[in-house]
Design an enzyme around this catalytic site. Structure first.
Site, PDB file in Angstrom:
ATOM      1  N   GLN A 100       0.840  -1.186   0.000  1.00 52.25           N
ATOM      2  CA  GLN A 100       0.000   0.000   0.000  1.00 52.25           C
ATOM      3  C   GLN A 100       0.878   1.240   0.000  1.00 52.25           C
ATOM      4  OE1 GLN A 100      -3.205   0.090   2.781  1.00 52.25           O
ATOM      5  NE2 GLN A 100      -3.802   2.179   2.253  1.00 52.25           N
ATOM      6  N   CYS A 108      -6.995   0.415   1.432  1.00 52.16           N
ATOM      7  CA  CYS A 108      -6.660  -0.834   2.116  1.00 52.16           C
ATOM      8  C   CYS A 108      -7.785  -1.852   2.025  1.00 52.16           C
ATOM      9  CB  CYS A 108      -6.280  -0.580   3.564  1.00 52.16           C
ATOM     10  SG  CYS A 108      -7.591   0.153   4.553  1.00 52.16           S
ATOM     11  N   HIS A 179      -8.362   0.294   9.416  1.00 55.72           N
ATOM     12  CA  HIS A 179      -7.481  -0.390   8.483  1.00 55.72           C
ATOM     13  C   HIS A 179      -7.947  -1.828   8.260  1.00 55.72           C
ATOM     14  CE1 HIS A 179      -3.900  -1.181   6.237  1.00 55.72           C
ATOM     15  NE2 HIS A 179      -3.384  -2.010   7.122  1.00 55.72           N
ATOM     16  N   ASP A 194      -0.958  -7.539   5.041  1.00 57.23           N
ATOM     17  CA  ASP A 194      -1.218  -6.148   5.398  1.00 57.23           C
ATOM     18  C   ASP A 194      -0.363  -5.284   4.487  1.00 57.23           C
ATOM     19  OD1 ASP A 194      -1.336  -3.616   6.487  1.00 57.23           O
ATOM     20  OD2 ASP A 194      -1.032  -4.258   8.558  1.00 57.23           O
TER      21      ASP A 194
END
Length: 242
Positions: A100, A108, A179, A194
């Site tokens: 990201q 996200c 998130h 992630d």
């Protein structure tokens, strides 16, 4: 507990191009189906609690688990980041991972969706020449940063994201910064994906049948670091029964 906050959002950087997504199966299902996952293939489900009885109600086996949570405070003593360099080398070829980058703003939720579907392609037959089909084919041999740059320039993906962001019940001005991350199993190993991290994180052995239960252990640990918040939501991506 889980899903006490039925609508929640995305991550660190604000921006008009990638507005935050509401964390609800309705929003994510319509988004996913619009991108090229056939409605008869898979769908997202809410997880209404983290106790065994609530988990047993979720359609399984799970293809992926998405967790939406408020960002915990930075902890410079956390050794996790030191492990990531090793993990990235050992998993980059087998795990589909997207970084990201700053220009992706609140993307996200989309990145978590791409992690979920991209690592379940053996279980999901995408519509040929759909947005997801073309994206995964064009980025298959790229590194996580290259994939991020392709995503940032993908007008069709950005438009679908914006439509999904406007489809939720929560006003964008009311959404707090949160998130999304994804948990999935590949070759008997549980991975945490992630986009804000340096690469996939291994969490030991798992299986499609135990993915949700195994991911919940990690989810509870994250929740423990944010004791003053109730803004958590867990969704599971499952195959639709034939």
């Amino acid at each position: 507990m889980a899903a006490q906050q039925p609508s929640s959002a995305s991550t660190h950087h604000s921006g008009d191009r990638w507005p935050p997504l509401e964390s609800s199966p309705e929003v994510f299902n319509q988004f996913m189906w619009s991108l090229g996952v056939p409605q008869g293939e898979a769908e997202f489900h809410d997880v209404y609690g983290l106790d065994p009885e609530a988990l047993a109600m979720v359609p399984q086996p799970a293809l992926a688990v998405l967790f939406c949570f408020p960002d915990p405070p930075e902890d410079p003593s956390n050794p996790q980041e030191q492990v990531l360099a090793k993990e990235e080398k050992t998993t980059s070829d087998e795990v589909y991972f997207i970084k990201q980058i700053d220009s992706l703003g609140n993307a996200c939720g989309t990145i978590a969706l791409l992690h979920a579907v991209g690592n379940a392609c053996s279980e999901i037959s995408l519509l040929e020449n759909s947005c997801l089909d073309l994206f995964f084919k064009s980025t298959a041999s790229m590194d996580p940063y290259e994939r991020a740059r392709v995503l940032d320039k993908d007008d069709d993906m950005e438009t679908a994201h914006s439509l999904a962001a406007s489809a939720g019940d929560t006003e964008l001005r009311d959404i707090v910064e949160e998130h999304y991350i994804c948990f999935m199993v590949l070759n008997g190993t549980l991975y945490e994906l992630d986009g804000m991290k340096g690469g996939p994180i291994k969490h030991g052995s798992s299986s499609p049948e135990s993915l949700l239960q195994d991911a919940v252990h990690i989810i509870k640990a994250i929740m423990h670091k944010i004791p003053n918040s109730m803004n958590f939501n867990v969704m599971v991506l499952s195959r639709k029964p034939k």
